[in-house]
Design an enzyme around this catalytic site. Structure first.
Site, PDB file in Angstrom:
ATOM      1  N   ASN A 211      -2.533   2.936 -10.378  1.00  7.98           N
ATOM      2  CA  ASN A 211      -3.144   2.242  -9.255  1.00  7.98           C
ATOM      3  C   ASN A 211      -3.229   0.767  -9.603  1.00  7.98           C
ATOM      4  O   ASN A 211      -2.910   0.342 -10.715  1.00  7.98           O
ATOM      5  CB  ASN A 211      -4.523   2.826  -8.940  1.00  7.98           C
ATOM      6  CG  ASN A 211      -5.017   2.387  -7.560  1.00  7.98           C
ATOM      7  OD1 ASN A 211      -4.327   2.529  -6.565  1.00  7.98           O
ATOM      8  ND2 ASN A 211      -6.203   1.807  -7.523  1.00  7.98           N
ATOM      9  N   LYS A 212      -3.673  -0.036  -8.622  1.00  5.94           N
ATOM     10  CA  LYS A 212      -3.719  -1.481  -8.838  1.00  5.94           C
ATOM     11  C   LYS A 212      -4.365  -1.848 -10.171  1.00  5.94           C
ATOM     12  O   LYS A 212      -5.419  -1.288 -10.528  1.00  5.94           O
ATOM     13  CB  LYS A 212      -4.511  -2.124  -7.683  1.00  5.94           C
ATOM     14  CG  LYS A 212      -4.599  -3.634  -7.720  1.00  5.94           C
ATOM     15  CD  LYS A 212      -3.263  -4.313  -7.803  1.00  5.94           C
ATOM     16  CE  LYS A 212      -2.310  -3.803  -6.767  1.00  5.94           C
ATOM     17  NZ  LYS A 212      -0.883  -4.138  -7.044  1.00  5.94           N
TER      18      LYS A 212
ATOM     19  N   GLN B 265      -6.231  -8.247  -2.897  1.00  3.38           N
ATOM     20  CA  GLN B 265      -6.238  -7.296  -1.800  1.00  3.38           C
ATOM     21  C   GLN B 265      -7.672  -6.842  -1.450  1.00  3.38           C
ATOM     22  O   GLN B 265      -7.991  -6.566  -0.298  1.00  3.38           O
ATOM     23  CB  GLN B 265      -5.398  -6.049  -2.134  1.00  3.38           C
ATOM     24  CG  GLN B 265      -3.890  -6.292  -2.196  1.00  3.38           C
ATOM     25  CD  GLN B 265      -3.396  -6.640  -3.578  1.00  3.38           C
ATOM     26  OE1 GLN B 265      -4.085  -7.335  -4.336  1.00  3.38           O
ATOM     27  NE2 GLN B 265      -2.200  -6.199  -3.929  1.00  3.38           N
TER      28      GLN B 265
ATOM     29  N   ARG C 279      10.387  -1.763  -4.690  1.00  2.00           N
ATOM     30  CA  ARG C 279       9.226  -1.703  -5.594  1.00  2.00           C
ATOM     31  C   ARG C 279       9.297  -0.362  -6.337  1.00  2.00           C
ATOM     32  O   ARG C 279       9.644   0.662  -5.750  1.00  2.00           O
ATOM     33  CB  ARG C 279       7.900  -1.810  -4.830  1.00  2.00           C
ATOM     34  CG  ARG C 279       7.659  -3.196  -4.231  1.00  2.00           C
ATOM     35  CD  ARG C 279       6.252  -3.354  -3.684  1.00  2.00           C
ATOM     36  NE  ARG C 279       5.266  -3.545  -4.748  1.00  2.00           N
ATOM     37  CZ  ARG C 279       3.943  -3.550  -4.541  1.00  2.00           C
ATOM     38  NH1 ARG C 279       3.466  -3.297  -3.334  1.00  2.00           N
ATOM     39  NH2 ARG C 279       3.107  -3.740  -5.545  1.00  2.00           N
TER      40      ARG C 279
ATOM     41  N   ASP D 222      -0.950   4.927  -6.489  1.00  2.00           N
ATOM     42  CA  ASP D 222       0.454   4.664  -6.206  1.00  2.00           C
ATOM     43  C   ASP D 222       1.344   5.763  -6.760  1.00  2.00           C
ATOM     44  O   ASP D 222       2.466   5.955  -6.273  1.00  2.00           O
ATOM     45  CB  ASP D 222       0.850   3.300  -6.758  1.00  2.00           C
ATOM     46  CG  ASP D 222       0.155   2.200  -5.983  1.00  2.00           C
ATOM     47  OD1 ASP D 222      -1.029   1.941  -6.248  1.00  2.00           O
ATOM     48  OD2 ASP D 222       0.795   1.632  -5.064  1.00  2.00           O
TER      49      ASP D 222
ATOM     50  N   GLY E 269       0.845  -1.195   0.000  1.00  2.00           N
ATOM     51  CA  GLY E 269       0.000   0.000   0.000  1.00  2.00           C
ATOM     52  C   GLY E 269       0.877   1.240   0.000  1.00  2.00           C
ATOM     53  O   GLY E 269       1.741   1.393   0.871  1.00  2.00           O
ATOM     54  N   ALA E 270       0.667   2.121  -0.960  1.00  2.00           N
ATOM     55  CA  ALA E 270       1.610   3.224  -1.174  1.00  2.00           C
ATOM     56  C   ALA E 270       2.011   3.988   0.092  1.00  2.00           C
ATOM     57  O   ALA E 270       3.201   4.042   0.432  1.00  2.00           O
ATOM     58  CB  ALA E 270       1.032   4.167  -2.232  1.00  2.00           C
TER      59      ALA E 270
HETATM   60  C1  LIG Z   1      -3.729   3.662  -0.404  1.00  2.00           C
HETATM   61  S1  LIG Z   1      -2.724   3.303  -1.682  1.00  2.00           S
HETATM   62  C2  LIG Z   1      -2.858   1.611  -1.797  1.00  2.00           C
HETATM   63  C3  LIG Z   1      -2.570   1.179  -3.198  1.00  2.00           C
HETATM   64  O1  LIG Z   1      -1.479   0.268  -3.180  1.00  2.00           O
HETATM   65  C4  LIG Z   1      -1.935  -0.952  -3.698  1.00  2.00           C
HETATM   66  O2  LIG Z   1      -0.953  -1.648  -4.383  1.00  2.00           O
HETATM   67  P1  LIG Z   1      -0.189  -2.856  -3.626  1.00  2.00           P
HETATM   68  O3  LIG Z   1      -1.220  -3.643  -2.876  1.00  2.00           O
HETATM   69  O4  LIG Z   1       0.446  -3.609  -4.778  1.00  2.00           O
HETATM   70  O5  LIG Z   1       0.825  -2.188  -2.729  1.00  2.00           O
HETATM   71  C5  LIG Z   1      -3.042  -0.542  -4.634  1.00  2.00           C
HETATM   72  O6  LIG Z   1      -2.559   0.022  -5.816  1.00  2.00           O
HETATM   73  C6  LIG Z   1      -3.753   0.455  -3.775  1.00  2.00           C
HETATM   74  O7  LIG Z   1      -4.632   1.290  -4.434  1.00  2.00           O
END
Ligand SMILES: CSC[C@H]1O[C@H](OP(=O)(O)O)[C@H](O)[C@@H]1O
Length: 353
Positions: free
Chosen positions: A255-256, A204, A87, A245, A46-47
């Site tokens: 974003n995801k 997620q 990352r 992100d 999560g960013a």
């Molecule tokens: C609140 S930002 C969270 C953001 O990060 C996630 O990616 P990951 O689970 O790969 O770290 C996803 O893009 C979320 O929106």
């Protein structure tokens, strides 16, 4: 509140998100290499949380340095490189290392290493605490924007909201970004039901956002990522809000993976689609989304589902972890400073100045 990460007496403690929701496993480490691995493997993710964790990881690395002051600059430079290699997409990680480098630049010459370590620890805590506060402000601005944009619907009923991936406490230190907006909107009686898209391949949404919403007693249903357009067509979604992100100067947002498809569908159906993110997620140095480095992850994340082989080991796979949604598809970008609506070039530059 869910205890996603903490840092006490030189020890970094995190809730390993790979095992949620079925197992709550906390890990403690004083080794920056283990913390880097936790970021790489999405044990911590999560960013904004990646940013805060990166800050604490730098502290772990600095604390384990045993050499002379003359040897420290080379060691510190390599430590920063190793953290930044964990990352590539979430700009919060680089926001955090930039903050830590600033502490080094301002204090290395004049301070003892022990004093420098203390100042770096303080900075890492500040990164974390700022993100906690940012969530509350983002939530406030987000709810006010939704009240304006969905005023007609709210005259007769509550709202159904789509979200994607996880943007709650597990991703953000505080109440969350998009999920923080949803939490506050629920508290203010605006929400009928949350629709969480599963967020293949690491789920997620199905695993983490569902766990957080269940924890809060907020009504929700989970759907496959590919169902969102159909639910919009059936009038089952009134708005969407997701995290980010990396956001570029023109509002394009990484974003995801799967976010772009939701945004295209929302645009087609005339449904407001928002990004909720702190200013630490805005990369004003990038003109447009095509410049954002998009993480490609291990093919086995698609070929297997949590250890169960579902495709042959030789099945060719392309596993992008993120996609980029053009700012033109967004109703607004909600930050802790304000909800930026319309001209992102001007609005984002203003809040980043
Ligand atoms: C609140 S930002 C969270 C953001 O990060 C996630 O990616 P990951 O689970 O790969 O770290 C996803 O893009 C979320 O929106």
């Amino acid at each position: 509140m869910i205890d996603a990460i903490s840092f006490k007496n030189g020890t970094f403690r995190y809730l390993d998100q790979r095992y949620l929701p079925l197992q709550e496993l906390h890990v403690e480490t004083r080794d920056h290499r283990e913390a880097i691995e936790a970021i790489k493997t999405l044990a911590v993710r999560g960013a904004p949380l990646i940013g805060a964790s990166a800050g604490y990881t730098v502290v772990l690395g600095v604390n384990s340095f045993k050499g002379s002051k003359e040897e420290f600059p080379a060691y510190f430079g390599q430590l920063i490189k190793d953290v930044e290699a964990s990352r590539p997409t979430a700009v919060n990680l680089f926001f955090a290392t930039k903050k830590m480098k600033a502490v080094y630049d301002a204090n290395f010459e004049g301070d003892s290493l022990e004093t420098l370590k203390t100042k770096m620890t303080d900075e890492a805590h500040k990164i974390y605490n700022d993100e906690v506060d940012n969530c509350d402000r983002i939530a406030r601005h987000g709810v006010e924007q939704i009240k304006r944009d969905c005023a007609d619907i709210l005259k007769t009923r509550k709202l159904n909201v789509l979200t994607h991936c996880n943007t709650g406490t597990l991703a953000c230190c505080g109440i969350g970004t998009a999920l923080g907006v949803i939490r506050l909107a629920w508290q203010e009686g605006l929400i009928e039901r949350v629709i969480t898209a599963e967020s293949r391949p690491l789920l997620q949404g199905l695993r983490l956002t569902a766990w957080e919403l269940e924890h809060d007693g907020i009504p929700f249903i989970s759907i496959s990522d590919s169902s969102s357009a159909f639910l919009m067509q059936r009038g089952m979604i009134d708005f969407g809000v997701v995290g980010a992100d990396r956001i570029t100067a023109n509002g394009d947002t990484a974003n995801k993976i799967g976010t772009y498809a939701h945004a295209v569908s929302a645009n087609h159906h005339g449904i407001p689609f928002y990004i909720a993110a702190p200013v630490s997620t805005i990369d004003i140095t990038l003109k447009e989304g095509a410049q954002i480095p998009i993480e490609e992850r291990n093919a086995d994340e698609l070929r297997t589902i949590f250890g169960t082989q579902v495709a042959t080991p030789t099945t060719p796979v392309l596993n992008y972890a993120f996609d980029v949604t053009p700012g033109t598809l967004l109703r607004g970008i909600i930050t802790e400073k304000k909800a930026v609506v319309g001209n992102y070039e001007t609005g984002l530059r203003e809040i980043c100045s």
